[in-house]
Enzyme design. Structure first.
Site, PDB file in Angstrom:
ATOM      1  N   GLY A  64       4.564  -4.091  -8.222  1.00 39.64           N
ATOM      2  CA  GLY A  64       4.692  -5.038  -6.936  1.00 39.64           C
ATOM      3  C   GLY A  64       3.869  -4.492  -5.947  1.00 39.64           C
ATOM      4  O   GLY A  64       2.930  -3.547  -5.869  1.00 39.64           O
ATOM      5  N   LEU A  67       4.844  -0.604  -0.980  1.00 37.59           N
ATOM      6  CA  LEU A  67       5.489  -0.427   0.159  1.00 37.59           C
ATOM      7  C   LEU A  67       5.299   0.695   1.227  1.00 37.59           C
ATOM      8  O   LEU A  67       5.130   0.677   2.293  1.00 37.59           O
ATOM      9  CB  LEU A  67       7.261  -0.116   0.055  1.00 37.59           C
ATOM     10  CG  LEU A  67       7.599  -1.513  -0.721  1.00 37.59           C
ATOM     11  CD1 LEU A  67       9.394  -1.196  -0.824  1.00 37.59           C
ATOM     12  CD2 LEU A  67       7.545  -2.657  -0.196  1.00 37.59           C
ATOM     13  N   ARG A  68       4.469   1.733   0.775  1.00 38.99           N
ATOM     14  CA  ARG A  68       3.855   2.668   1.690  1.00 38.99           C
ATOM     15  C   ARG A  68       2.854   2.112   2.538  1.00 38.99           C
ATOM     16  O   ARG A  68       2.488   2.625   3.637  1.00 38.99           O
ATOM     17  CB  ARG A  68       3.434   4.004   0.866  1.00 38.99           C
ATOM     18  CG  ARG A  68       4.551   4.793   0.263  1.00 38.99           C
ATOM     19  CD  ARG A  68       4.350   6.167  -0.282  1.00 38.99           C
ATOM     20  NE  ARG A  68       5.289   6.780  -0.783  1.00 38.99           N
ATOM     21  CZ  ARG A  68       6.379   7.440  -0.171  1.00 38.99           C
ATOM     22  NH1 ARG A  68       6.218   7.434   1.174  1.00 38.99           N
ATOM     23  NH2 ARG A  68       7.378   8.124  -0.803  1.00 38.99           N
ATOM     24  N   HIS A  89      -3.032 -13.816  -4.553  1.00 37.88           N
ATOM     25  CA  HIS A  89      -2.919 -14.923  -4.832  1.00 37.88           C
ATOM     26  C   HIS A  89      -4.311 -15.699  -5.422  1.00 37.88           C
ATOM     27  O   HIS A  89      -4.279 -16.383  -6.009  1.00 37.88           O
ATOM     28  CB  HIS A  89      -2.574 -15.894  -3.413  1.00 37.88           C
ATOM     29  CG  HIS A  89      -1.132 -15.619  -3.051  1.00 37.88           C
ATOM     30  ND1 HIS A  89      -0.390 -16.113  -2.026  1.00 37.88           N
ATOM     31  CD2 HIS A  89       0.004 -14.832  -3.581  1.00 37.88           C
ATOM     32  CE1 HIS A  89       0.890 -15.462  -2.101  1.00 37.88           C
ATOM     33  NE2 HIS A  89       0.938 -14.868  -3.002  1.00 37.88           N
ATOM     34  N   GLY A 113       5.293  -8.845  -6.768  1.00 31.22           N
ATOM     35  CA  GLY A 113       4.165  -9.299  -7.103  1.00 31.22           C
ATOM     36  C   GLY A 113       3.689  -9.295  -8.699  1.00 31.22           C
ATOM     37  O   GLY A 113       3.156 -10.175  -9.061  1.00 31.22           O
ATOM     38  N   ASP A 144       6.193 -13.774  -3.486  1.00 33.05           N
ATOM     39  CA  ASP A 144       4.760 -14.052  -3.140  1.00 33.05           C
ATOM     40  C   ASP A 144       3.965 -14.128  -4.629  1.00 33.05           C
ATOM     41  O   ASP A 144       5.007 -14.114  -5.776  1.00 33.05           O
ATOM     42  CB  ASP A 144       3.949 -13.304  -2.241  1.00 33.05           C
ATOM     43  CG  ASP A 144       3.725 -11.769  -2.762  1.00 33.05           C
ATOM     44  OD1 ASP A 144       4.501 -11.476  -3.930  1.00 33.05           O
ATOM     45  OD2 ASP A 144       2.820 -10.770  -2.166  1.00 33.05           O
TER      46      ASP A 144
END
Length: 275
Positions: A64, A67-68, A89, A113, A144
């Protein structure tokens, strides 16, 4: 191993392979990786061969968003996350709209993701040991990469709501039982089985396969997905910079940083993702 996070490999049997190649980061999606994925899928779309195979190097398919890369950007967080989502996307949209069959091979974690990337395939093969988890709402975010569009169509609205809101983990076997994936195989066999499936499709009746794929898709469904992807990008970007999302991401990352420090690993720059 390629130094690029995403690579296109064209095989002589007509299989065009799209390979995620950043295993040290769990094939996590930061902006450079999302843009590389966007560009690679555009390259594939220009000449998709007879079938497309999407797979990943390493122990995880895709864990995914990184986050960092999302945490600690202050006022720039929303814009950054929107840029990542928009690039990712574009890749999802391109994969969904390919006229030829798309086969996905999932090993290890498919989270955040990575769920959308996994499920956009026409035929999805998963290792029995694979793990699927949305994880967004645990971080104060919304899904998303088409997850909220694909999931209800695959498993129904009731189960899709459960998976999005609770973030529970599905094994490969559970994913097959619920219709999330086409079939499961043993972990060491998934890449070979997926390639064999793609090669058989590439060597099949191309015009008939393309026509059958068009028939299986509702007319205008691609436009519906496109609009939905735009709304997903808007919502996740709007939430990413909020105090709650930043606090949840920081709390999620903290024990992993401490664990790396205790083990002597370098914490700065180490990726963490929605997994």
């Amino acid at each position: 191993m390629s130094t690029q996070p995403v690579r296109v490999v064209r095989h002589p049997d007509g299989v065009v392979e799209l390979r995620l190649e950043d295993p040290g980061r769990g094939n996590a999606l930061d902006l450079p990786t999302a843009e590389a994925l966007r560009d690679a899928t555009a390259e594939v779309a220009a000449d998709p061969g007879g079938a497309v195979l999407l797979r990943a190097a390493g122990a995880a398919f895709c864990v995914g968003g990184d986050l960092r890369a999302f945490a600690g950007r202050g006022e720039g967080t929303g814009a950054y996350v929107h840029a990542v989502a928009t690039a990712a996307h574009a890749a999802v949209r391109t994969l969904y709209e390919l006229p030829v069959p798309v086969v996905t091979a999932v090993r290890g974690a498919a989270a955040g993701g990575g769920i959308g990337l996994a499920l956009v395939g026409d035929i999805v093969l998963a290792a029995r040991s694979a793990r699927f988890r949305l994880a967004y709402t645990a971080m104060g975010l919304t899904p998303d990469c088409g997850a909220t569009w694909l999931l209800p169509r695959l498993v129904g609205p009731r189960l899709a709501t459960d998976l999005v809101l609770t973030n529970r983990v599905l094994t490969g076997d559970e994913a097959e039982l619920l219709g999330l994936v086409s079939r499961v195989v043993e972990g060491g066999e998934v890449d070979e089985a997926a390639y064999r499936t793609a090669a058989e499709l590439a060597g099949g009746a191309g015009e008939a396969l393309r026509a059958a794929k068009r028939l299986l898709r509702d007319e205008g469904a691609g436009e519906g997905l496109s609009r939905h992807l735009d709304e997903e990008a808007r919502l996740i970007a709007g939430l990413a910079g909020s105090d709650e999302a930043q606090a949840r991401m920081t709390a999620f990352l903290a024990p992993r940083v401490r664990a790396r420090v205790r083990s002597g690993q370098s914490a700065p720059g180490s990726p963490e993702s929605v997994s």
